[in-house]
Design a protein around this motif. Structure first.
Motif, PDB file in Angstrom:
ATOM      1  N   ASP A   1      -2.244  -9.284   2.299  1.00  0.00           N
ATOM      2  CA  ASP A   1      -0.800  -9.352   2.014  1.00  0.00           C
ATOM      3  C   ASP A   1       0.000  -9.602   3.287  1.00  0.00           C
ATOM      4  O   ASP A   1       1.097 -10.164   3.243  1.00  0.00           O
ATOM      5  CB  ASP A   1      -0.288  -8.122   1.241  1.00  0.00           C
ATOM      6  CG  ASP A   1      -0.517  -6.811   1.944  1.00  0.00           C
ATOM      7  OD1 ASP A   1      -1.470  -6.711   2.736  1.00  0.00           O
ATOM      8  OD2 ASP A   1       0.274  -5.871   1.713  1.00  0.00           O
TER       9      ASP A   1
ATOM     10  N   ILE B   1       4.409  -4.465   9.539  1.00  0.00           N
ATOM     11  CA  ILE B   1       3.705  -4.434   8.251  1.00  0.00           C
ATOM     12  C   ILE B   1       2.266  -3.929   8.412  1.00  0.00           C
ATOM     13  O   ILE B   1       1.411  -4.222   7.582  1.00  0.00           O
ATOM     14  CB  ILE B   1       3.763  -5.825   7.558  1.00  0.00           C
ATOM     15  CG1 ILE B   1       3.276  -6.953   8.478  1.00  0.00           C
ATOM     16  CG2 ILE B   1       5.189  -6.112   7.086  1.00  0.00           C
ATOM     17  CD1 ILE B   1       3.260  -8.333   7.808  1.00  0.00           C
ATOM     18  N   GLY B   2       2.041  -3.191   9.487  1.00  0.00           N
ATOM     19  CA  GLY B   2       0.739  -2.540   9.691  1.00  0.00           C
ATOM     20  C   GLY B   2       0.984  -1.144  10.238  1.00  0.00           C
ATOM     21  O   GLY B   2       2.134  -0.691  10.298  1.00  0.00           O
TER      22      GLY B   2
END
Ligand code: BDR
Ligand code: CA
Length: 317
Positions: free
Chosen positions: A15, A125-126
């Motif tokens: 994603d 996003i991590g």
């Protein structure tokens, strides 16, 4: 309107790769670099994936800097069952020809943020290891960040890694603790909203009508992700967490937000890595973030598919 300058800190990751493609497909943002962190796979593997995805989308000029390969305190935890051994499911991209940026991701973040104070939005996003370390090493970056959007946490929603905790936060809860308490204006995009954003096999079939390597990549990567969601969570399709965080940069109206004091458990035990909001203002702490708690999930998926169709037509066979 001038496009927004962004840096994406990422652990690609299926994603994550979709979020990178969405950024490249969106004229509202200008990607000035990717910094890579451990998480879905090792940071080295993630960086190879980031380079390969940029090459696939003809965007190899965007620099990729590799960063931390371990959480600050916790032992390493990767996610091959969710994203595959390579991090990109069944997709097999060409080995990237572009070299990595020579700087460590932490130094790269510091350099870029200090060079343009108040101008760069950071999308994380991590796990937050790179950013937390950058904040500790050079606190002057804290007021230099224009805005911070983080995919992570599960507020009212159940966890996806423990019954209570979401992956990005669980993997490095100490890093999340540093960032949440840093004072940066931030928006949190937790599982509460991302679990309403499900890409279906029908959506992928629609994309595959365009002859382009982009839909084929999306199909190969998400087939693995869909098998995971079916086997572990009985979901038909796959939850595309990270692209939602990216989309909120230019379509914030997709979500409904509340301002709360949000914290993360770093005590250890059953709720290690759990994010929680002080809904009733019981701690007396002022809100430290805006949290997305409602979303028009299908509208977001439509937006995502339309942008992927546009990108696919540009990168046609
Ligand atoms: C988050 O964890 C990873 O598996 C995804 O890439 C996303 O960033 C969702 O919990
Ligand atoms: Ca991710």
């Amino acid at each position: 309107m001038a496009s927004r300058r962004i840096l994406i800190d990422t652990d690609p990751g299926i994603d994550d790769a979709l979020a990178i493609l969405l950024a490249l497909a969106s004229p509202e943002v200008q990607v000035e670099g990717l910094t890579v962190v451990h998480g879905n796979c090792s940071s080295w593997q993630g960086a190879q994936n980031a380079l390969a995805v940029l090459e696939l989308a003809h965007a190899a000029e965007i620099p990729v800097a590799v960063g931390c390969d371990r959480p600050l305190v916790q032992p390493s935890l990767l996610a091959p069952e969710t994203h595959g051994e390579s991090g990109l499911g069944y997709a097999r991209l060409l080995a990237p020809a572009t070299p990595l940026h020579p700087m460590h991701a932490v130094d790269f973040l510091i350099e870029r943020l200090l060079a343009a104070p108040g101008e760069i939005t950071l999308v994380c996003i991590g796990p937050l290891t790179n950013l937390a370390l950058a904040m500790r090493r050079e606190p002057r970056i804290i007021p230099a960040i224009a805005e911070l959007i983080i995919m992570g946490g599960a507020i009212r929603h159940q966890g996806n890694t423990t019954p209570l905790a979401e992956f990005n936060v669980y993997v490095d809860p100490h890093a999340a603790h540093i960032v949440y308490h840093s004072g940066v204006p931030l928006t949190l995009v937790p599982l509460d909203v991302t679990y309403q954003c499900i890409l279906t096999p029908g959506d992928v079939a629609r994309l595959l009508k365009i002859a382009s390597p982009i839909p084929r990549f999306i199909a190969d990567a998400t087939r693995f992700y869909m098998e995971f969601h079916d086997a572990y969570q009985k979901i038909e399709g796959c939850v595309i967490n990270d692209p939602l965080a990216l989309a909120l940069l230019f379509a914030p109206e997709l979500c409904v937000y509340e301002e709360h004091f949000v914290d993360v458990d770093i005590q250890g035990g059953v709720s290690m890595g759990k994010t929680f909001a002080d809904f009733y203002r019981m701690t007396g702490n002022p809100p430290n973030m805006k949290v997305a708690l409602g979303v028009r999930g299908r509208d977001f998926i439509e937006l995502f598919i339309e942008r992927m169709e546009q990108l696919s037509r540009k990168i046609a066979d």
